[in-house]
Motif scaffolding. Structure first.
Motif, PDB file in Angstrom:
ATOM      1  N   VAL A 160     -15.653  99.437  34.161  1.00  0.00           N
ATOM      2  CA  VAL A 160     -16.156 101.087  34.276  1.00  0.00           C
ATOM      3  C   VAL A 160     -17.445 101.225  33.146  1.00  0.00           C
ATOM      4  O   VAL A 160     -18.345 101.515  33.483  1.00  0.00           O
ATOM      5  CB  VAL A 160     -14.832 101.748  34.034  1.00  0.00           C
ATOM      6  N   ALA A 161     -17.086 100.646  32.009  1.00  0.00           N
ATOM      7  CA  ALA A 161     -17.938 100.780  30.962  1.00  0.00           C
ATOM      8  C   ALA A 161     -19.332  99.990  31.204  1.00  0.00           C
ATOM      9  O   ALA A 161     -20.423 100.492  30.834  1.00  0.00           O
ATOM     10  CB  ALA A 161     -17.324 100.149  29.627  1.00  0.00           C
ATOM     11  N   LEU A 162     -19.268  98.823  32.011  1.00  0.00           N
ATOM     12  CA  LEU A 162     -20.460  98.024  32.233  1.00  0.00           C
ATOM     13  C   LEU A 162     -21.046  98.831  33.379  1.00  0.00           C
ATOM     14  O   LEU A 162     -22.441  98.884  33.257  1.00  0.00           O
ATOM     15  CB  LEU A 162     -20.128  96.786  33.000  1.00  0.00           C
ATOM     16  N   ASN A 163     -20.559  99.675  34.473  1.00  0.00           N
ATOM     17  CA  ASN A 163     -21.352 100.559  35.413  1.00  0.00           C
ATOM     18  C   ASN A 163     -22.184 101.566  34.383  1.00  0.00           C
ATOM     19  O   ASN A 163     -23.280 102.023  34.879  1.00  0.00           O
ATOM     20  CB  ASN A 163     -20.285 101.168  36.083  1.00  0.00           C
ATOM     21  N   GLN A 164     -21.231 102.086  33.526  1.00  0.00           N
ATOM     22  CA  GLN A 164     -21.989 103.129  32.803  1.00  0.00           C
ATOM     23  C   GLN A 164     -23.059 102.716  31.970  1.00  0.00           C
ATOM     24  O   GLN A 164     -24.268 103.333  32.030  1.00  0.00           O
ATOM     25  CB  GLN A 164     -20.856 103.741  31.689  1.00  0.00           C
ATOM     26  N   PHE A 165     -23.077 101.402  31.208  1.00  0.00           N
ATOM     27  CA  PHE A 165     -24.049 101.029  30.486  1.00  0.00           C
ATOM     28  C   PHE A 165     -25.195 100.521  31.581  1.00  0.00           C
ATOM     29  O   PHE A 165     -26.534 100.708  30.995  1.00  0.00           O
ATOM     30  CB  PHE A 165     -23.466  99.633  29.931  1.00  0.00           C
ATOM     31  N   ASN A 166     -25.196 100.073  32.470  1.00  0.00           N
ATOM     32  CA  ASN A 166     -25.922  99.712  33.405  1.00  0.00           C
ATOM     33  C   ASN A 166     -27.082 100.876  34.262  1.00  0.00           C
ATOM     34  O   ASN A 166     -27.820 100.660  34.786  1.00  0.00           O
ATOM     35  CB  ASN A 166     -25.447  98.910  34.572  1.00  0.00           C
ATOM     36  N   GLY A 199     -34.064 102.232  25.441  1.00  0.00           N
ATOM     37  CA  GLY A 199     -34.454 103.028  24.237  1.00  0.00           C
ATOM     38  C   GLY A 199     -33.353 104.375  24.062  1.00  0.00           C
ATOM     39  O   GLY A 199     -33.325 104.857  23.258  1.00  0.00           O
ATOM     40  N   THR A 200     -32.265 103.836  24.808  1.00  0.00           N
ATOM     41  CA  THR A 200     -31.156 105.022  24.702  1.00  0.00           C
ATOM     42  C   THR A 200     -30.213 104.677  23.661  1.00  0.00           C
ATOM     43  O   THR A 200     -30.063 103.479  23.205  1.00  0.00           O
ATOM     44  CB  THR A 200     -30.061 104.863  26.114  1.00  0.00           C
ATOM     45  N   LYS A 201     -29.994 105.570  22.660  1.00  0.00           N
ATOM     46  CA  LYS A 201     -29.049 105.481  21.502  1.00  0.00           C
ATOM     47  C   LYS A 201     -27.643 105.276  22.044  1.00  0.00           C
ATOM     48  O   LYS A 201     -27.167 106.149  22.984  1.00  0.00           O
ATOM     49  CB  LYS A 201     -29.157 106.550  20.632  1.00  0.00           C
ATOM     50  N   ILE A 202     -27.019 104.482  21.790  1.00  0.00           N
ATOM     51  CA  ILE A 202     -25.583 104.287  22.267  1.00  0.00           C
ATOM     52  C   ILE A 202     -24.753 104.189  21.031  1.00  0.00           C
ATOM     53  O   ILE A 202     -25.055 103.840  20.001  1.00  0.00           O
ATOM     54  CB  ILE A 202     -25.414 103.121  23.158  1.00  0.00           C
ATOM     55  N   GLU A 203     -23.303 104.116  21.328  1.00  0.00           N
ATOM     56  CA  GLU A 203     -22.217 104.140  20.432  1.00  0.00           C
ATOM     57  C   GLU A 203     -21.002 103.195  21.019  1.00  0.00           C
ATOM     58  O   GLU A 203     -20.871 103.492  22.169  1.00  0.00           O
ATOM     59  CB  GLU A 203     -21.685 105.419  19.764  1.00  0.00           C
ATOM     60  N   TRP A 204     -20.553 102.332  20.034  1.00  0.00           N
ATOM     61  CA  TRP A 204     -19.259 101.744  20.673  1.00  0.00           C
ATOM     62  C   TRP A 204     -18.110 102.480  20.133  1.00  0.00           C
ATOM     63  O   TRP A 204     -18.101 103.176  19.092  1.00  0.00           O
ATOM     64  CB  TRP A 204     -19.317 100.192  19.802  1.00  0.00           C
ATOM     65  N   ARG A 205     -17.102 102.268  21.048  1.00  0.00           N
ATOM     66  CA  ARG A 205     -15.949 102.974  20.748  1.00  0.00           C
ATOM     67  C   ARG A 205     -14.833 101.819  21.232  1.00  0.00           C
ATOM     68  O   ARG A 205     -14.613 101.725  22.264  1.00  0.00           O
ATOM     69  CB  ARG A 205     -15.669 104.040  21.368  1.00  0.00           C
ATOM     70  N   LEU A 206     -14.191 101.458  20.115  1.00  0.00           N
ATOM     71  CA  LEU A 206     -13.332 100.391  20.405  1.00  0.00           C
ATOM     72  C   LEU A 206     -11.817 100.735  20.958  1.00  0.00           C
ATOM     73  O   LEU A 206     -11.274 101.652  20.589  1.00  0.00           O
ATOM     74  CB  LEU A 206     -12.841  99.331  19.054  1.00  0.00           C
ATOM     75  N   ILE A 207     -11.251 100.286  21.947  1.00  0.00           N
ATOM     76  CA  ILE A 207      -9.911 100.431  22.599  1.00  0.00           C
ATOM     77  C   ILE A 207      -9.150  99.387  22.035  1.00  0.00           C
ATOM     78  O   ILE A 207      -9.318  98.351  22.062  1.00  0.00           O
ATOM     79  CB  ILE A 207     -10.101 100.270  23.974  1.00  0.00           C
ATOM     80  N   LEU A 208      -7.976 100.033  21.490  1.00  0.00           N
ATOM     81  CA  LEU A 208      -7.077  99.163  20.856  1.00  0.00           C
ATOM     82  C   LEU A 208      -6.140  98.769  21.591  1.00  0.00           C
ATOM     83  O   LEU A 208      -5.739  99.238  22.485  1.00  0.00           O
ATOM     84  CB  LEU A 208      -6.747 100.004  19.256  1.00  0.00           C
ATOM     85  N   SER A 243     -22.487 110.481  29.133  1.00  0.00           N
ATOM     86  CA  SER A 243     -22.068 109.955  27.859  1.00  0.00           C
ATOM     87  C   SER A 243     -22.974 108.874  27.418  1.00  0.00           C
ATOM     88  O   SER A 243     -22.977 107.752  28.384  1.00  0.00           O
ATOM     89  CB  SER A 243     -20.683 109.883  27.492  1.00  0.00           C
ATOM     90  N   THR A 244     -23.102 108.632  26.212  1.00  0.00           N
ATOM     91  CA  THR A 244     -23.777 107.478  25.835  1.00  0.00           C
ATOM     92  C   THR A 244     -22.673 106.483  24.762  1.00  0.00           C
ATOM     93  O   THR A 244     -22.978 105.633  23.945  1.00  0.00           O
ATOM     94  CB  THR A 244     -25.042 107.535  25.001  1.00  0.00           C
ATOM     95  N   ILE A 245     -21.459 107.354  24.812  1.00  0.00           N
ATOM     96  CA  ILE A 245     -20.421 106.737  23.883  1.00  0.00           C
ATOM     97  C   ILE A 245     -19.671 105.532  25.010  1.00  0.00           C
ATOM     98  O   ILE A 245     -19.247 105.952  26.127  1.00  0.00           O
ATOM     99  CB  ILE A 245     -19.427 107.530  23.577  1.00  0.00           C
ATOM    100  N   ILE A 246     -19.597 104.132  24.577  1.00  0.00           N
ATOM    101  CA  ILE A 246     -19.444 103.100  25.415  1.00  0.00           C
ATOM    102  C   ILE A 246     -17.866 102.619  24.932  1.00  0.00           C
ATOM    103  O   ILE A 246     -17.995 102.063  23.746  1.00  0.00           O
ATOM    104  CB  ILE A 246     -20.571 102.088  25.784  1.00  0.00           C
TER     105      ILE A 246
END
Lengths: 223, 265
Positions: free
Chosen positions: B245-251, B256-265, B152-155
Motif C-alpha cells: 500500500v505504501a509503495l503504491n502511494q510512494f510510486n 522533488g516531493t518532500k516525504i516523511e517516514w512513519r515507522l509501524i511498530l 499524504s506524503t507521510i509514508i
C-alpha cells in the motif's frame, strides 16, 4: 521469530509485508556447506502452487507467498526431501570463444600470466551453477581457482552483450541479457538464456564446463 | 476476432505493463508490473475487463496516441490533462473514441503515473505487438468508482532485516526521517536526499535478497527505495521497507516531493 528446518538446515523466518517470507540461514547451528543453491532448486522443482516467486542469495531465500497460504507452505518445505541423484546429473558443456572480448589486458595484468595459460586454467575446471540473479538469466558460477580471481571494474560498462563470460571477484559469470555490468569480460558464449525454455536451462547445482572454439568455429556454429 | 490498433504518435515516458508481477524471479527477472497496482487494476475494472490485462503506464509526461478504429478507453491515475482531439477528457470514466481521433497527455499536474486501458485493442511497442484488451461481451454499464491519488506524503515503513545494525541514534533518525525524492528515479529505484544515517555495525560484504519497496542504506548514508524493476539481489543493508500500500502511494509521488517516514511498530 519462528524457525524452520529445510533439508537439515535451520532458517529463521521473517515476515515481510503481506506476501513475502524471508528465510535466513541460522549460523549458530551446524550447516551443510553450500546448501542454499540445492535447496532453492529443489523448491523450484517441487512447483508448490502457493509459491509465486522465489529469490535466493548466499544465505537467504525470499519466498513470495500470500499470508493465508504461508503456514501451509512452510509445512511443506519442512517436509521436503532431498533429491536422490545429485552427483549423477550430467555436466553441461557450453561453447566459448575467447577472441571476442574486451578485458583481457586487465585480466592478464591482474593475474600475471599470459592469455593462453589463463584459458587453459579456466578450461581445466568445472564450475557449479550456484544462482541466477542480478539480471535476467545471469549465471553465477563457483569454483574459479583462487589465482584467477580478478576484482570487478571500478566503472561498470553501460552495455555488456548477452552471453558474455566474465570474471567478477571469485566467481565466473555468464550474462543472460544485454545489460550494464562491472565484471571482466573474457569470452562469448551462445546466448542460452534466450535460446532455451526455462525448463531446459541449467539447474542450480549442476556442473558446467567450457569448450573452447576459435572465432571462426564459433561464428560458424552460433551465427 | 479483429483487434484494433492504437498507434504511438509521440512518445512520452511510457511502458506497456502487466498488472501482475513476473513469475520467473528465480532466473533473475525483476518483480516488474505496474508501479501503482491499484490504478492499473482499476482501469481494467472500469472497462469491465480482466484485471490482469496489460495497460499503458505513462510516467510524468503523457504521450500522443492515434486510434485506428473505434474503441472504449479509460484513464486512471495522475492528472496529465488528457485531451481527445483537443477536448479535455475526464479521468476515472469510460469514454468512446472514433477512428482517427488523437489522445494527448502533457506533464502531470498531480500524481506521477497515469494508466490507460483499452478494450479490444493492440499496440506495437519495442518491435512487439502487445494485446491490451480483448473483446468485451459484458455490457454492465457504470462501475461506481473512485480512485484517489495519495494526498499524504507521510509514508509508513516497517523495520527491515538489517534494522538491528543501526544504533539508537540511527534508529531515531530513520523514524524521524524527512527528505526529498531526488530526480534520480526510474522504475528500478528512487534515491532520496536527506540527513546522513550511519550504521553502528558493519554490514558483511555479501549480497542479500531485495524486493520492491525495500529501503537500502548506501555507503554515503543516503537511502534508496528499490522499485518494481530493481535487481533481485543487492549488497547494501535493508534497514526498512514499504509494504504494498505504501509503495503504491510512494510510486505516485513526483521527484522533488518532500516525504516523511512513519515507522509501524
Amino acid at each position: 521469530m519462528e524457525q524452520i528446518k529445510i533439508l537439515g538446515n535451520a532458517f529463521d523466518v521473517l515476515t515481510i509485508g503481506e506476501d513475502k517470507l524471508l528465510l535466513q540461514l541460522n549460523k549458530s547451528l551446524k550447516q551443510i556447506e553450500d546448501s542454499i543453491p540445492l535447496i532453492s532448486q529443489t523448491i523450484v522443482n517441487e512447483e508448490f502452487k502457493q509459491l509465486e516467486n522465489i529469490v535466493s542469495s548466499e544465505t537467504e531465500l525470499l519466498l513470495y507467498c500470500q499470508q493465508s497460504k504461508q503456514v501451509q507452505l512452510l509445512k511443506q518445505l519442512s517436509q521436503m526431501e532431498a533429491p536422490i541423484s545429485r552427483s549423477d546429473e550430467n555436466e553441461i558443456f557450453i561453447d566459448v570463444c575467447f577472441e571476442l572480448s574486451e578485458d583481457w589486458e586487465r585480466v592478464i595484468n591482474n593475474i600475471g600470466q599470459d592469455k593462453e595459460t589463463i584459458i587453459d586454467e579456466i578450461l581445466k575446471q568445472s564450475y557449479r551453477l550456484i544462482n541466477y540473479g542480478f539480471q535476467p538469466g545471469f549465471m553465477y558460477l563457483d569454483g574459479l581457482d583462487e589465482k584467477l580471481h580478478v576484482p570487478r571494474l571500478d566503472n561498470p560498462r553501460l552495455e555488456v552483450p548477452a552471453g558474455s563470460l566474465a570474471i567478477g571477484g571469485k566467481y565466473l559469470g555468464v550474462y543472460g541479457s544485454n545489460s550494464p555490468g562491472g565484471w571482466n569480460i573474457i569470452g562469448r558464449t551462445q546466448h542460452i538464456y534466450k535460446r532455451l525454455n526455462q525448463k531446459d536451462l541449467p539447474k542450480i547445482s549442476q556442473e558446467i564446463r567450457f569448450i573452447r572454439l576459435t572465432k571462426e568455429q564459433y561464428l560458424r556454429k552460433h551465427k | 476476432m479483429k483487434q484494433s490498433k492504437i498507434k504511438i504518435l509521440k512518445r512520452g515516458n511510457l511502458k506497456v505493463v502487466s498488472t501482475l508481477p513476473n513469475k520467473d524471479m528465480f532466473y533473475g527477472n525483476p518483480y516488474g508490473g505496474a508501479m501503482d497496482y491499484t490504478a492499473a487494476q482499476m482501469v481494467n475494472i472500469l472497462l469491465n475487463q480482466k484485471q490482469s490485462l496489460k495497460v499503458i503506464e505513462c510516467t510524468f509526461k503523457g504521450s500522443s496516441f492515434l486510434f485506428e478504429s473505434n474503441m472504449k478507453v479509460a484513464i486512471v491515475g495522475a492528472d496529465m490533462q488528457w485531451e481527445l482531439d483537443g477536448k479535455m477528457i475526464q479521468l476515472n470514466q469510460v469514454f468512446e473514441v472514433e477512428k482517427g481521433q488523437v489522445l494527448t497527455g502533457g506533464f502531470s499536474k498531480n500524481g506521477l503515473r497515469s494508466y490507460i486501458a483499452l478494450n479490444n485493442s493492440i499496440i506495437d511497442d519495442d518491435n512487439e505487438t502487445i494485446v491490451l484488451g480483448k473483446e468485451n461481451r459484458r455490457t454492465k454499464k457504470h462501475t461506481i468508482f473512485d480512485y484517489q491519488l495519495p494526498s499524504s506524503t507521510i509514508i509508513h515503513i516497517h523495520r527491515g532485516p538489517e534494522w538491528k545494525l543501526l544504533n539508537q541514534e540511527g534508529k531515531e533518525k530513520v523514524m524521524n526521517f524527512q527528505g526529498v525524492i531526488s530526480q534520480n528515479m526510474d522504475r528500478m529505484g528512487a534515491y532520496l536526499n536527506g540527513s546522513v544515517i550511519e550504521l553502528a555495525n558493519e554490514f558483511p560484504k555479501m549480497s542479500v535478497c531485495t524486493f520492491p519497496g525495500v529501503i537500502q542504506l548506501l555507503p554515503n548514508g543516503q537511502q534508496i527505495v528499490l522499485l518494481q524493476d530493481a535487481q533481485t539481489t543487492g549488497g547494501y543493508p535493508r534497514i526498512a521497507y514499504l509494504d504494498r500500500v505504501a509503495l503504491n502511494q510512494f510510486n505516485q509521488l513526483r521527484p522533488g516531493t518532500k516525504i516523511e517516514w512513519r515507522l509501524i511498530l
